[in-house]
Scaffold this motif. Structure first.
Motif, PDB file in Angstrom:
ATOM      1  N   GLU A  42       0.804  -1.226   0.000  1.00 51.59           N
ATOM      2  CA  GLU A  42       0.000   0.000   0.000  1.00 51.59           C
ATOM      3  C   GLU A  42       0.837   1.276   0.000  1.00 51.59           C
ATOM      4  O   GLU A  42       0.539   2.203  -0.763  1.00 51.59           O
TER       5      GLU A  42
ATOM      6  N   TYR B  94      -8.850   6.121 -13.156  1.00 48.30           N
ATOM      7  CA  TYR B  94      -9.446   4.908 -12.598  1.00 48.30           C
ATOM      8  C   TYR B  94      -8.482   4.214 -11.638  1.00 48.30           C
ATOM      9  O   TYR B  94      -8.896   3.518 -10.729  1.00 48.30           O
ATOM     10  N   MET B  95      -7.193   4.439 -11.834  1.00 50.90           N
ATOM     11  CA  MET B  95      -6.206   3.864 -10.909  1.00 50.90           C
ATOM     12  C   MET B  95      -6.367   4.524  -9.538  1.00 50.90           C
ATOM     13  O   MET B  95      -6.419   3.871  -8.508  1.00 50.90           O
TER      14      MET B  95
ATOM     15  N   ALA C 203      -8.938   6.206  -8.514  1.00 49.81           N
ATOM     16  CA  ALA C 203     -10.287   6.046  -7.988  1.00 49.81           C
ATOM     17  C   ALA C 203     -10.408   4.806  -7.102  1.00 49.81           C
ATOM     18  O   ALA C 203     -11.126   4.805  -6.113  1.00 49.81           O
ATOM     19  N   HIS C 204      -9.669   3.763  -7.448  1.00 48.99           N
ATOM     20  CA  HIS C 204      -9.772   2.539  -6.646  1.00 48.99           C
ATOM     21  C   HIS C 204      -8.885   2.591  -5.408  1.00 48.99           C
ATOM     22  O   HIS C 204      -9.055   1.790  -4.493  1.00 48.99           O
TER      23      HIS C 204
ATOM     24  N   ARG D   1      -7.978   0.147  -2.257  1.00 53.21           N
ATOM     25  CA  ARG D   1      -8.809  -1.049  -2.497  1.00 53.21           C
ATOM     26  C   ARG D   1      -8.115  -2.001  -3.470  1.00 53.21           C
ATOM     27  O   ARG D   1      -8.332  -3.207  -3.446  1.00 53.21           O
ATOM     28  N   ARG D   2      -7.258  -1.431  -4.311  1.00 55.33           N
ATOM     29  CA  ARG D   2      -6.516  -2.283  -5.248  1.00 55.33           C
ATOM     30  C   ARG D   2      -5.632  -3.266  -4.499  1.00 55.33           C
ATOM     31  O   ARG D   2      -5.319  -4.335  -5.009  1.00 55.33           O
TER      32      ARG D   2
ATOM     33  N   GLU E   7     -11.769  -6.599  -0.159  1.00 59.51           N
ATOM     34  CA  GLU E   7     -12.717  -5.475  -0.187  1.00 59.51           C
ATOM     35  C   GLU E   7     -13.323  -5.335  -1.576  1.00 59.51           C
ATOM     36  O   GLU E   7     -14.479  -4.978  -1.732  1.00 59.51           O
ATOM     37  N   LEU E   8     -12.509  -5.619  -2.571  1.00 55.35           N
ATOM     38  CA  LEU E   8     -13.000  -5.509  -3.951  1.00 55.35           C
ATOM     39  C   LEU E   8     -14.046  -6.581  -4.240  1.00 55.35           C
ATOM     40  O   LEU E   8     -15.107  -6.313  -4.787  1.00 55.35           O
TER      41      LEU E   8
ATOM     42  N   SER F 163      -6.867  -5.408 -15.232  1.00 60.85           N
ATOM     43  CA  SER F 163      -8.041  -4.699 -14.753  1.00 60.85           C
ATOM     44  C   SER F 163      -7.626  -3.690 -13.691  1.00 60.85           C
ATOM     45  O   SER F 163      -6.853  -4.009 -12.791  1.00 60.85           O
ATOM     46  N   ALA F 164      -8.154  -2.479 -13.816  1.00 62.73           N
ATOM     47  CA  ALA F 164      -7.700  -1.372 -12.960  1.00 62.73           C
ATOM     48  C   ALA F 164      -7.758  -1.663 -11.460  1.00 62.73           C
ATOM     49  O   ALA F 164      -6.840  -1.296 -10.744  1.00 62.73           O
ATOM     50  N   PRO F 165      -8.794  -2.315 -10.962  1.00 58.08           N
ATOM     51  CA  PRO F 165      -8.844  -2.455  -9.505  1.00 58.08           C
ATOM     52  C   PRO F 165      -7.893  -3.516  -8.936  1.00 58.08           C
ATOM     53  O   PRO F 165      -7.859  -3.713  -7.732  1.00 58.08           O
TER      54      PRO F 165
END
Ligand code: SF4
Ligand code: SF4
Length: 363
Positions: A24, A41-42, A44-45, A48-49, A54-55, A133-135
């Motif tokens: 993190e 979008y990177m 934004a997550h 959580r990534r 959590e995702l 995938s972004a998340p």
């Protein structure tokens, strides 16, 4: 599970746990530096990534899978062949991974099939598949599960398989023993950092996406910063240089599937020919290809930059005429890049791409 994965075209699978908390701080620092560019979008997550549970609530393990993408008939010495393309300014270079079918579809379908095979054996279970995938913190999961180590260029690479592969993940709601990570074998090598045309690898293991040609030609919308345009050469979609120069790619695997075989018309093609595609032709010729995602406007923008760079090298062969034919294009972005290209002429200082061979890494 390994045999099923191989039958589906994956070269290796691994398993990672879901506690990525140590990743993190690095993720937050990368975002704080703005290295993600416009990839909102990177951001934004956020963290959580780094928190798979959590995702996708209930996730207890992540199955990672690797799929090689060099076509089966790729010859030895393919890196030199690719570097030679850079010496032909009128030729358009599309990144190796994007010359065949859209890998998102190929991987997702096959990850789904792998999930179904597992369910046949153990009964129904909760899962979700991802690729690029972004998340998802894909490189981190790949490295933790032993798909390879994170190289100085920030991609995962492996001693037995190089780095020319895609990664995919299956988030599952049952516990599996994690596979062991492998050590870093970059040794004293800095070849990827030295070769990068735009100095996008700002420090070992740190990529400023805003300078990376892959980002600029694919993810970035609008105008490409003028100071970076001459450094892009004839790369019109993506860039492979940091991987081409990596000594471990001597061992790059070949795809077991025909899906990534290069489409006719995308390799060895002239800039003028690709610039001549109408939007309708662009959509037709890129059907099922990852290139379609960037749309016709970015396609023309990227090729205009490469054409300007050919003119800087004193090459024309119809380039100026082709640019002039697009000077009234309805897109302001295309028009601006065409105008820039038409202002370029032979004799302009051309930044060179250094080609270190790289120290043999300590293995
Ligand atoms: S893909 Fe190209 S521009 Fe991006 S870091 Fe690698 S060498 Fe540099
Ligand atoms: S080029 Fe060298 S430093 Fe870069 S990833 Fe490969 S081995 Fe590591």
């Amino acid at each position: 599970m390994r045999d099923w994965a191989r039958e589906l075209g994956f070269s290796q699978i691994g398993v990672a746990g879901v506690d990525l908390s140590t990743a993190e701080p690095g993720l937050l620092a990368w975002l704080a530096n703005g290295f993600h560019g416009e990839m909102e979008y990177m951001a934004a997550h956020g963290v959580r990534r780094a928190r798979p549970a959590e995702l996708v609530p209930g996730t207890t393990s992540v199955i990672t899978a690797r799929m090689d993408y060099l076509p089966g008939n790729t010859p030895e010495g393919w890196q030199a062949i690719e570097f030679e393309r850079l010496e032909r300014p009128q030729e358009a270079i599309v990144s190796l991974y994007a010359r065949g079918r859209d890998y998102h579809k190929v991987l997702r379908n096959r990850l789904q099939k792998l999930s179904e095979r597992i369910a046949e054996a153990i009964g129904p279970f909760g899962h979700r598949v991802f690729t690029d995938s972004a998340p998802v913190l894909e490189v981190e999961l790949g490295a933790r599960s032993g798909q390879g180590w994170r190289g100085r260029h920030t991609l995962v690479l492996d001693r037995a398989g190089g780095s020319m592969f895609f990664l995919g993940e299956i988030y599952v709601d049952f516990a599996l023993p994690a596979t062991e990570p492998v050590g870093d074998h970059c040794g004293r090598c800095t070849a990827c950092i030295d070769v990068c045309p735009t100095n996008a690898i700002v420090a070992p293991y740190r990529l400023d996406a805003r300078r990376c040609i892959s980002y600029l030609t694919i993810e970035h919308a609008g105008s490409i910063p003028e100071e970076l345009r001459p450094l892009m050469g004839n790369r019109i979609y993506g860039c492979d240089d940091c991987q081409l120069v990596c000594p471990w790619n001597k061992f790059a695997g070949r795809s077991a599937l025909p899906d990534f075989d290069a489409r006719e018309g995308l390799v060895g093609q002239s800039l003028v020919a690709l610039f001549g595609w109408s939007e309708e032709e662009f959509l037709r010729y890129t059907e099922g290809s990852p290139i379609r995602r960037i749309g016709h406007e970015r396609w023309l923008r990227n090729i205009a930059v490469a054409m300007g760079n050919a003119l800087r090298k004193g090459e024309d062969a119809g380039i100026r005429a082709a640019l002039q034919a697009r000077a009234g294009h309805p897109s302001a972005v295309v028009r601006e890049h065409v105008e820039w290209a038409l202002r370029q002429s032979g004799g302009a200082a051309v930044p060179s791409s250094p080609r270190p061979t790289g120290d043999a890494p300590n293995s």
